[in-house]
Design a protein around this motif. Structure first.
Motif, short mmCIF file in Angstrom:
data_model
loop_
_atom_site.label_atom_id
_atom_site.label_comp_id
_atom_site.label_asym_id
_atom_site.label_seq_id
_atom_site.Cartn_x
_atom_site.Cartn_y
_atom_site.Cartn_z
N HIS A 158 -10.67 8.20 -2.29
CA HIS A 158 -10.59 7.24 -3.68
C HIS A 158 -9.35 6.06 -2.92
O HIS A 158 -9.78 4.70 -3.19
CB HIS A 158 -9.72 7.54 -4.67
N PHE A 159 -8.21 6.50 -2.52
CA PHE A 159 -7.70 5.89 -2.61
C PHE A 159 -7.96 4.78 -0.53
O PHE A 159 -8.16 3.85 -0.79
CB PHE A 159 -6.00 6.57 -1.69
N PHE A 160 -8.15 5.54 0.47
CA PHE A 160 -9.19 4.60 1.76
C PHE A 160 -10.02 4.45 0.96
O PHE A 160 -10.10 3.13 1.54
CB PHE A 160 -9.46 6.30 2.32
N GLY A 161 -11.02 4.82 0.38
CA GLY A 161 -12.76 4.47 -0.19
C GLY A 161 -12.31 2.28 -0.71
O GLY A 161 -13.14 1.62 -0.17
N ASN A 162 -11.27 2.70 -1.53
CA ASN A 162 -10.97 1.65 -2.26
C ASN A 162 -9.93 0.68 -1.71
O ASN A 162 -10.18 -0.68 -2.46
CB ASN A 162 -10.28 1.50 -4.13
N ILE A 164 -5.65 10.00 9.27
CA ILE A 164 -4.62 9.15 8.83
C ILE A 164 -5.10 9.86 7.05
O ILE A 164 -4.32 10.72 6.09
CB ILE A 164 -4.00 7.64 8.15
N GLN A 165 -6.39 9.34 6.84
CA GLN A 165 -7.41 10.44 5.53
C GLN A 165 -7.71 11.37 5.78
O GLN A 165 -7.66 12.13 4.79
CB GLN A 165 -8.66 9.25 5.52
N LEU A 222 0.88 -1.48 -0.35
CA LEU A 222 -0.45 -0.20 0.05
C LEU A 222 0.82 1.41 -0.14
O LEU A 222 0.51 2.31 -0.40
CB LEU A 222 -1.00 -0.16 1.84
N GLY A 223 1.92 0.84 0.62
CA GLY A 223 3.00 2.06 0.85
C GLY A 223 3.43 2.61 -0.92
O GLY A 223 3.85 4.13 -0.84
#
Length: 597
Positions: A453-457, A438-439, A400-401
């Motif tokens: 988008h990043f957190f949702g997916n 973080i989000q 993820l990083g």
């Protein structure tokens, strides 16, 4: 760490230490050859008639339970006059005393023989101490000062190394229980190297059997790592007493481990610095030092304060541990210790583990993080199905990083600067963060649409980004071999050695862990058979007859072989693919050495 610590530290500069000390320890190692230490604990300023003192069940940096009380014996309790006090055991890790006179003096023997980051080890090479595994404590005195006197073996030329505040001689001080328990200590005939970084001292303490020349060369690598990690955040963390100390044991009797602490870290390995040992050990140094920012000060609220009597669960370990893992080898590359090619190709194994695991159907990165109490050096005797249901939050967060870093770089941003924002918002201030924090920080850095988008997916769900496209931006290929076959099970000596992979060829054919494969079509499978090589003589889609033994009975099944899902990552140059100037510039910005302004 307990948030009362900065206040207590400030007070300690103005009041005599003895005025604040309610717990005093004395530890000696006369019987270290048999892995024993003799410990005396004196608890004072006790105001309740009934006092509980206990051994920890958990240790900072670990998330599972570890029953340290199992190694305690020979317990005796007296009051300030030396009168014997009776005690009872309300549970396996506590002792209960009544009728004291405001002071309880406890003596006990501790057996310890695991030299890593979680346990302690006493022998005639060293006294290696993780405090929760070593010292009883009184919860009623958790907010008061602690003093400990170590009695090194002078006949073995032992000396003390610790992040605890030196008081005098071999006596050290901690402002409270949280700090004390977070302060591992190495007592041995160690070697030490130090250097100054912007007014603070970084110490490397090494207990090993090697040469000074090996240590000198290794310390140059350590310095490069420190400076490259400082460049990520723009500053070192402010160490409480102006110094950070690596406590490294590279000895045959150690157990391989790394464990971060507020101003120090344990790094243990059975490998010496000879031959390739330095390059194989330096990764732990890189990982653990990065934690001095990420986890020790940029700290999840779910781990604050640390609970010494219960498992510590956090849904943020994909960030706290996983992003730290992402930076581990990235830093080594920027430091010139690892080549860009080795770094990129080395990502392949972790990439495949995360991308191809069936476990993503069961847990998100948050859910994987919450499994830590079951997997983080936890022990159990019943079989589990983690090969199908769990992805390490270290590996998941690592990928993820990588995905976030490359996605940000497409936008003209980067993960380094995002980590700086997390440091400024939560590390410098030592305000514990939530996942929503973080989000929110990513929103403030890259915009709401990007963060949502990043957190949702990828955080609240288990989808995977288009990594082929992202890697292409830095001139890295992501390829698969369409002719490579996947059997869907690990086979050694003819036996399936772990649960078969859900949806894989062996799983679909009804094969299971423990089955002994006797024959594939007409080919016998012997203990010496290279099963992987045998399977690769077939093609995806081929149907093979497998004869196997289960519970003493011979059975038969048909396995429809599948195409391997494995990916390979490599630099474009490896396949003579042209690298554009933009791709090369993006790669250099990602992998090249960084310097503070």
């Amino acid at each position: 760490m307990n948030r009362i610590f900065p206040f207590l530290l400030l007070v300690s500069f103005y009041l005599p230490i003895s005025a604040q000390t309610a717990t005093n320890y004395n530890i000696s190692f006369e019987n270290a050859v048999h892995h024993e230490a003799k410990i005396e604990a004196t608890f004072t300023q006790l105001t309740k008639d009934t006092i509980i003192f206990e051994m920890s069940r958990a240790s900072p940096g670990r998330y599972a339970l570890h029953e340290f009380a199992k190694n305690v014996y020979g317990v005796s309790v007296t009051n300030s006059k030396g009168d014997t006090l009776k005690f009872m055991r309300p549970d396996p890790y506590s002792w209960k005393v009544t009728g004291h006179d405001g002071t309880i003096h406890v003596t006990y023997t501790l057996f310890a023989n695991r030299g890593g980051g979680t346990y302690s080890q006493f022998d005639e090479t060293h006294a290696h101490m993780n405090m929760p595994a070593t010292f009883m404590y009184a919860p009623d005195l958790a907010d008061q000062g602690i003093q400990v006197t170590f009695n090194p073996r002078e006949d073995l030329n032992w000396k003390v190394a610790t992040q605890l505040k030196h008081q005098n001689g071999n006596t050290y001080y901690a402002p409270n229980l949280q700090y004390f328990m977070d302060s591992p200590t190495e007592i041995s005939d160690y070697s030490k190297r130090s250097f100054k970084v912007h007014g603070q001292t970084v110490n490397f303490v090494l207990h090993h059997n090697g040469t000074d020349a090996e240590l000198d060369a290794y310390f140059e690598m350590v310095k490069k790592v420190v400076l490259q990690e400082e460049a990520v955040y723009g500053t070192l963390a402010p160490y409480d007493y102006g110094a950070y100390t690596f406590l490294a044991c590279y000895i045959p009797n150690a157990s391989g481990d790394g464990m971060e602490h507020r101003n120090s870290t344990i790094c243990t390995s059975t490998r010496s610095l000879a031959a390739d040992g330095a390059n194989r050990n330096i990764g732990t140094v890189s990982h653990e030092f990065f934690h001095s920012w990420n986890v020790e000060r940029i700290r999840p609220k779910t781990l604050e304060p640390f609970d010494f009597q219960h498992a510590n669960m956090s849904g943020a370990l994909w960030f706290a541990e996983g992003f730290t893992q992402y930076y581990t080898n990235l830093i080594l590359t920027r430091a010139g210790i690892m080549t860009p090619k080795d770094y990129v190709t080395g990502l392949s194994r972790t990439f495949n583990y995360v991308w191809n695991s069936p476990a993503r159907q069961f847990f998100t990165p948050i859910g994987m993080s919450q499994q830590a109490p079951f997997v983080d050096a936890a022990t159990s005797v019943d079989p589990v199905n983690r090969v199908n249901t769990f992805i390490s939050y270290y590996s998941y967060g690592n990928m993820l990083g990588l995905a976030l870093d490359l996605s940000l770089r497409e936008e003209g941003l980067n993960l380094d600067d995002f980590m700086k924002k997390m440091w400024n918002n939560f590390g410098k201030t030592e305000i514990p963060y939530t996942i929503q924090d973080i989000q929110n920080t990513l929103t403030s850095y890259a915009g709401k649409d990007f963060a949502d988008h990043f957190f949702g997916n990828y955080i609240y769900k288990s989808d995977m980004p288009n990594m082929k496209t992202l890697l292409n931006t830095v001139g890295v290929s992501l390829t698969q071999d369409p002719e490579k076959v996947d059997f869907g099970a690990s086979v050694e000596g003819g036996f399936i050695t772990e649960n078969t992979i859900m949806g894989g060829a062996a799983y679909q054919a009804g094969l299971e862990n423990g089955d002994q494969i006797i024959k594939v079509d007409t080919t016998p499978v012997l203990q010496t058979t290279n099963f992987g090589g045998l399977i690769q003589t077939y093609h995806p889609g081929d149907k093979v007859k497998v004869i196997f033994n289960r519970f003493g009975k011979t059975k038969e099944t048909t396995v429809t072989l599948q195409a391997s899902k494995d990916y390979a990552l490599d630099l474009f140059e490896a396949s003579n693919t042209p690298v554009s100037a933009k791709q090369k510039a993006m790669r250099d910005a990602w992998l090249e050495s960084k310097h503070l302004p």
